[in-house]
Design a protein around this motif. Sequence first.
Motif, mmCIF file in Angstrom:
data_model
loop_
_atom_site.group_PDB
_atom_site.id
_atom_site.type_symbol
_atom_site.label_atom_id
_atom_site.label_comp_id
_atom_site.label_asym_id
_atom_site.label_seq_id
_atom_site.Cartn_x
_atom_site.Cartn_y
_atom_site.Cartn_z
ATOM 1 N N LEU A 18 -5.480 -3.474 15.111
ATOM 2 C CA LEU A 18 -6.691 -3.766 15.083
ATOM 3 C C LEU A 18 -7.198 -5.260 14.792
ATOM 4 O O LEU A 18 -8.140 -5.945 15.597
ATOM 5 C CB LEU A 18 -7.725 -2.865 14.082
ATOM 6 N N ALA A 19 -6.407 -5.906 14.054
ATOM 7 C CA ALA A 19 -6.737 -7.108 13.429
ATOM 8 C C ALA A 19 -6.576 -8.095 14.631
ATOM 9 O O ALA A 19 -7.084 -9.060 14.768
ATOM 10 C CB ALA A 19 -5.735 -7.680 12.202
ATOM 11 N N ARG A 20 -5.339 -7.923 15.336
ATOM 12 C CA ARG A 20 -5.036 -8.544 16.556
ATOM 13 C C ARG A 20 -5.895 -8.466 17.794
ATOM 14 O O ARG A 20 -6.144 -9.411 18.201
ATOM 15 C CB ARG A 20 -3.352 -8.089 16.788
ATOM 16 N N ARG A 21 -6.409 -7.101 17.961
ATOM 17 C CA ARG A 21 -7.289 -7.136 18.922
ATOM 18 C C ARG A 21 -8.518 -7.992 18.543
ATOM 19 O O ARG A 21 -9.165 -8.487 19.415
ATOM 20 C CB ARG A 21 -7.741 -5.677 19.321
ATOM 21 N N LEU A 22 -8.911 -7.647 17.538
ATOM 22 C CA LEU A 22 -10.162 -8.461 17.056
ATOM 23 C C LEU A 22 -10.277 -9.779 17.271
ATOM 24 O O LEU A 22 -10.992 -10.690 17.664
ATOM 25 C CB LEU A 22 -10.533 -7.973 15.451
ATOM 26 N N ALA A 23 -9.020 -10.438 16.641
ATOM 27 C CA ALA A 23 -8.560 -11.996 16.910
ATOM 28 C C ALA A 23 -8.660 -12.149 18.312
ATOM 29 O O ALA A 23 -9.119 -13.278 18.575
ATOM 30 C CB ALA A 23 -7.224 -12.242 16.265
ATOM 31 N N ALA A 24 -8.025 -11.509 19.005
ATOM 32 C CA ALA A 24 -8.182 -11.834 20.482
ATOM 33 C C ALA A 24 -9.610 -11.992 21.149
ATOM 34 O O ALA A 24 -10.112 -12.513 22.103
ATOM 35 C CB ALA A 24 -7.390 -10.717 21.429
ATOM 36 N N ALA A 25 -10.352 -11.273 20.521
ATOM 37 C CA ALA A 25 -11.758 -11.221 20.920
ATOM 38 C C ALA A 25 -12.537 -12.237 20.133
ATOM 39 O O ALA A 25 -13.645 -11.985 20.317
ATOM 40 C CB ALA A 25 -12.521 -9.757 20.823
ATOM 41 N N GLY A 26 -12.085 -13.001 19.621
ATOM 42 C CA GLY A 26 -12.538 -14.138 18.598
ATOM 43 C C GLY A 26 -13.407 -13.551 17.429
ATOM 44 O O GLY A 26 -14.208 -14.091 16.981
ATOM 45 N N VAL A 27 -12.914 -12.359 16.886
ATOM 46 C CA VAL A 27 -13.674 -11.861 15.767
ATOM 47 C C VAL A 27 -12.667 -12.033 14.558
ATOM 48 O O VAL A 27 -11.683 -11.497 14.536
ATOM 49 C CB VAL A 27 -13.911 -10.264 15.866
ATOM 50 N N ALA A 28 -13.111 -12.446 13.566
ATOM 51 C CA ALA A 28 -12.344 -12.596 12.239
ATOM 52 C C ALA A 28 -12.305 -11.263 11.463
ATOM 53 O O ALA A 28 -13.159 -10.710 11.528
ATOM 54 C CB ALA A 28 -12.826 -13.771 11.362
ATOM 55 N N SER A 29 -10.939 -11.243 10.779
ATOM 56 C CA SER A 29 -11.082 -10.124 9.966
ATOM 57 C C SER A 29 -10.172 -10.126 8.847
ATOM 58 O O SER A 29 -9.390 -11.070 8.815
ATOM 59 C CB SER A 29 -10.451 -8.734 11.021
ATOM 60 N N LEU A 30 -10.299 -9.403 8.101
ATOM 61 C CA LEU A 30 -9.589 -9.415 6.597
ATOM 62 C C LEU A 30 -8.921 -7.977 6.386
ATOM 63 O O LEU A 30 -9.671 -7.004 6.187
ATOM 64 C CB LEU A 30 -10.311 -9.742 5.521
ATOM 65 N N ARG A 31 -7.523 -7.846 6.356
ATOM 66 C CA ARG A 31 -6.934 -6.674 5.763
ATOM 67 C C ARG A 31 -6.577 -6.914 4.427
ATOM 68 O O ARG A 31 -5.960 -8.124 4.055
ATOM 69 C CB ARG A 31 -5.686 -6.402 6.607
#
Length: 96
Positions: A18-31
Amino acid sequence: PNTGANGRIGNGRMAVRLARRLAAAGVASLRMDGSGIGDSAEVGADGPPDTYHPVLVEDVVHALDLLERRGYAGAVVAGVCSGAHAAFQAAVRDAR
């Protein structure tokens, strides 16, 4: 937040994907690993982690503080299982 007693990678590396998909869409995430889970320091007595310990809600609020200090004005907090519980309790407590 963690899914049950699993580390920040999530069940079947779900959180990583999920984090990788968000990053590819330009969305930062924190696990994150909550206290006593995964790579995080132990909380309380020896044995399995308490995945509903109140400190896990504090961990989420501290993560929101960190994100805000780093310039992220808004955040969506989500989790599965006890991670969802921690996310919900933090959202109820914190107006952000």
